[in-house]
Design a protein around this motif. Structure first.
Motif, PDB file in Angstrom:
ATOM      1  N   GLY A  91     -28.707 -15.016 -38.796  1.00 61.12           N
ATOM      2  CA  GLY A  91     -27.611 -15.233 -39.743  1.00 61.12           C
ATOM      3  C   GLY A  91     -26.638 -14.072 -39.761  1.00 61.12           C
ATOM      4  O   GLY A  91     -25.417 -14.262 -39.842  1.00 61.12           O
ATOM      5  N   VAL A  92     -27.174 -12.860 -39.687  1.00 64.95           N
ATOM      6  CA  VAL A  92     -26.306 -11.672 -39.636  1.00 64.95           C
ATOM      7  C   VAL A  92     -25.407 -11.745 -38.413  1.00 64.95           C
ATOM      8  O   VAL A  92     -24.194 -11.536 -38.503  1.00 64.95           O
ATOM      9  CB  VAL A  92     -27.147 -10.370 -39.603  1.00 64.95           C
ATOM     10  CG1 VAL A  92     -26.265  -9.164 -39.291  1.00 64.95           C
ATOM     11  CG2 VAL A  92     -27.882 -10.169 -40.910  1.00 64.95           C
ATOM     12  N   TYR A  93     -25.994 -12.068 -37.263  1.00 65.92           N
ATOM     13  CA  TYR A  93     -25.203 -12.114 -36.029  1.00 65.92           C
ATOM     14  C   TYR A  93     -24.178 -13.250 -36.040  1.00 65.92           C
ATOM     15  O   TYR A  93     -23.093 -13.101 -35.472  1.00 65.92           O
ATOM     16  CB  TYR A  93     -26.112 -12.188 -34.809  1.00 65.92           C
ATOM     17  CG  TYR A  93     -26.817 -10.877 -34.564  1.00 65.92           C
ATOM     18  CD1 TYR A  93     -26.092  -9.712 -34.307  1.00 65.92           C
ATOM     19  CD2 TYR A  93     -28.196 -10.790 -34.614  1.00 65.92           C
ATOM     20  CE1 TYR A  93     -26.728  -8.502 -34.101  1.00 65.92           C
ATOM     21  CE2 TYR A  93     -28.843  -9.574 -34.395  1.00 65.92           C
ATOM     22  CZ  TYR A  93     -28.093  -8.440 -34.141  1.00 65.92           C
ATOM     23  OH  TYR A  93     -28.724  -7.237 -33.935  1.00 65.92           O
ATOM     24  N   LYS A  94     -24.483 -14.358 -36.701  1.00 62.56           N
ATOM     25  CA  LYS A  94     -23.502 -15.445 -36.816  1.00 62.56           C
ATOM     26  C   LYS A  94     -22.312 -15.010 -37.658  1.00 62.56           C
ATOM     27  O   LYS A  94     -21.165 -15.332 -37.344  1.00 62.56           O
ATOM     28  CB  LYS A  94     -24.147 -16.691 -37.427  1.00 62.56           C
ATOM     29  CG  LYS A  94     -25.058 -17.418 -36.479  1.00 62.56           C
ATOM     30  CD  LYS A  94     -25.678 -18.626 -37.156  1.00 62.56           C
ATOM     31  CE  LYS A  94     -26.650 -19.330 -36.237  1.00 62.56           C
ATOM     32  NZ  LYS A  94     -27.262 -20.499 -36.895  1.00 62.56           N
ATOM     33  N   ILE A  95     -22.588 -14.261 -38.729  1.00 62.02           N
ATOM     34  CA  ILE A  95     -21.496 -13.756 -39.562  1.00 62.02           C
ATOM     35  C   ILE A  95     -20.669 -12.747 -38.774  1.00 62.02           C
ATOM     36  O   ILE A  95     -19.432 -12.790 -38.803  1.00 62.02           O
ATOM     37  CB  ILE A  95     -22.054 -13.143 -40.862  1.00 62.02           C
ATOM     38  CG1 ILE A  95     -22.667 -14.240 -41.735  1.00 62.02           C
ATOM     39  CG2 ILE A  95     -20.955 -12.401 -41.627  1.00 62.02           C
ATOM     40  CD1 ILE A  95     -23.522 -13.720 -42.883  1.00 62.02           C
ATOM     41  N   LEU A  96     -21.340 -11.843 -38.063  1.00 61.20           N
ATOM     42  CA  LEU A  96     -20.628 -10.836 -37.267  1.00 61.20           C
ATOM     43  C   LEU A  96     -19.766 -11.478 -36.185  1.00 61.20           C
ATOM     44  O   LEU A  96     -18.686 -10.967 -35.866  1.00 61.20           O
ATOM     45  CB  LEU A  96     -21.618  -9.860 -36.626  1.00 61.20           C
ATOM     46  CG  LEU A  96     -22.349  -8.929 -37.584  1.00 61.20           C
ATOM     47  CD1 LEU A  96     -23.407  -8.141 -36.839  1.00 61.20           C
ATOM     48  CD2 LEU A  96     -21.378  -8.002 -38.294  1.00 61.20           C
ATOM     49  N   ALA A  97     -20.241 -12.580 -35.629  1.00 58.16           N
ATOM     50  CA  ALA A  97     -19.485 -13.276 -34.580  1.00 58.16           C
ATOM     51  C   ALA A  97     -18.353 -14.123 -35.148  1.00 58.16           C
ATOM     52  O   ALA A  97     -17.497 -14.603 -34.408  1.00 58.16           O
ATOM     53  CB  ALA A  97     -20.435 -14.163 -33.768  1.00 58.16           C
ATOM     54  N   GLY A  98     -18.361 -14.315 -36.452  1.00 59.67           N
ATOM     55  CA  GLY A  98     -17.308 -15.124 -37.072  1.00 59.67           C
ATOM     56  C   GLY A  98     -17.519 -16.616 -36.904  1.00 59.67           C
ATOM     57  O   GLY A  98     -16.578 -17.387 -37.028  1.00 59.67           O
ATOM     58  N   THR A  99     -18.751 -17.030 -36.636  1.00 63.13           N
ATOM     59  CA  THR A  99     -19.007 -18.459 -36.449  1.00 63.13           C
ATOM     60  C   THR A  99     -19.417 -19.144 -37.743  1.00 63.13           C
ATOM     61  O   THR A  99     -19.487 -20.372 -37.779  1.00 63.13           O
ATOM     62  CB  THR A  99     -20.097 -18.700 -35.385  1.00 63.13           C
ATOM     63  OG1 THR A  99     -21.288 -18.034 -35.786  1.00 63.13           O
ATOM     64  CG2 THR A  99     -19.648 -18.200 -34.028  1.00 63.13           C
ATOM     65  N   THR A 100     -19.690 -18.355 -38.782  1.00 62.50           N
ATOM     66  CA  THR A 100     -20.070 -18.935 -40.064  1.00 62.50           C
ATOM     67  C   THR A 100     -19.535 -18.087 -41.205  1.00 62.50           C
ATOM     68  O   THR A 100     -19.304 -16.885 -41.039  1.00 62.50           O
ATOM     69  CB  THR A 100     -21.604 -19.080 -40.169  1.00 62.50           C
ATOM     70  OG1 THR A 100     -21.929 -19.831 -41.326  1.00 62.50           O
ATOM     71  CG2 THR A 100     -22.296 -17.735 -40.248  1.00 62.50           C
ATOM     72  N   ILE A 101     -19.348 -18.720 -42.328  1.00 55.08           N
ATOM     73  CA  ILE A 101     -18.953 -18.032 -43.550  1.00 55.08           C
ATOM     74  C   ILE A 101     -20.195 -17.935 -44.423  1.00 55.08           C
ATOM     75  O   ILE A 101     -20.856 -18.946 -44.675  1.00 55.08           O
ATOM     76  CB  ILE A 101     -17.838 -18.801 -44.290  1.00 55.08           C
ATOM     77  CG1 ILE A 101     -16.564 -18.840 -43.448  1.00 55.08           C
ATOM     78  CG2 ILE A 101     -17.554 -18.148 -45.646  1.00 55.08           C
ATOM     79  CD1 ILE A 101     -15.459 -19.693 -44.034  1.00 55.08           C
ATOM     80  N   PRO A 102     -20.545 -16.733 -44.902  1.00 58.03           N
ATOM     81  CA  PRO A 102     -21.744 -16.603 -45.722  1.00 58.03           C
ATOM     82  C   PRO A 102     -21.590 -17.305 -47.074  1.00 58.03           C
ATOM     83  O   PRO A 102     -20.484 -17.462 -47.584  1.00 58.03           O
ATOM     84  CB  PRO A 102     -21.904 -15.095 -45.906  1.00 58.03           C
ATOM     85  CG  PRO A 102     -20.599 -14.498 -45.557  1.00 58.03           C
ATOM     86  CD  PRO A 102     -19.880 -15.455 -44.670  1.00 58.03           C
ATOM     87  N   SER A 103     -22.726 -17.701 -47.614  1.00 55.27           N
ATOM     88  CA  SER A 103     -22.724 -18.347 -48.933  1.00 55.27           C
ATOM     89  C   SER A 103     -22.364 -17.327 -50.007  1.00 55.27           C
ATOM     90  O   SER A 103     -22.370 -16.108 -49.770  1.00 55.27           O
ATOM     91  CB  SER A 103     -24.115 -18.925 -49.227  1.00 55.27           C
ATOM     92  OG  SER A 103     -25.036 -17.861 -49.426  1.00 55.27           O
ATOM     93  N   LEU A 104     -22.078 -17.829 -51.200  1.00 60.80           N
ATOM     94  CA  LEU A 104     -21.768 -16.936 -52.315  1.00 60.80           C
ATOM     95  C   LEU A 104     -22.949 -16.036 -52.645  1.00 60.80           C
ATOM     96  O   LEU A 104     -22.769 -14.868 -52.989  1.00 60.80           O
ATOM     97  CB  LEU A 104     -21.360 -17.740 -53.544  1.00 60.80           C
ATOM     98  CG  LEU A 104     -20.005 -18.427 -53.446  1.00 60.80           C
ATOM     99  CD1 LEU A 104     -19.754 -19.273 -54.681  1.00 60.80           C
ATOM    100  CD2 LEU A 104     -18.894 -17.416 -53.271  1.00 60.80           C
TER     101      LEU A 104
END
Length: 72
Positions: free
Chosen positions: A46-59
């Protein structure tokens, strides 16, 4: 689901940059990615997906990021 727009992409880039800064702080404290992820309540992937810009983290993740890492 709607298509991502320019604002979504800009937000993803900003979040990724903030998470990168926080992860760099964690590395300086000798904290592994797994522990960094645990403080956020997500997986290492999940951290790497956020870093790659492929996902927006939940609130929830954004709240934890602010609480533990000062992400704005």
């Amino acid at each position: 689901m709607s298509r991502p727009n320019q604002n979504d992409e800009a937000f993803k880039r900003r979040v990724a940059a903030e998470f990168k800064r926080a992860l760099d702080d964690a590395h300086r404290k000798k904290l592994p990615v797994e522990e960094f992820a645990r403080t956020l309540g997500i997986t290492r992937a999940g951290v790497y997906k956020i870093l790659a810009g492929t996902t927006i983290p939940s609130l929830r993740v954004l709240r934890n990021a602010r609480k533990y890492w000062g992400i704005r």
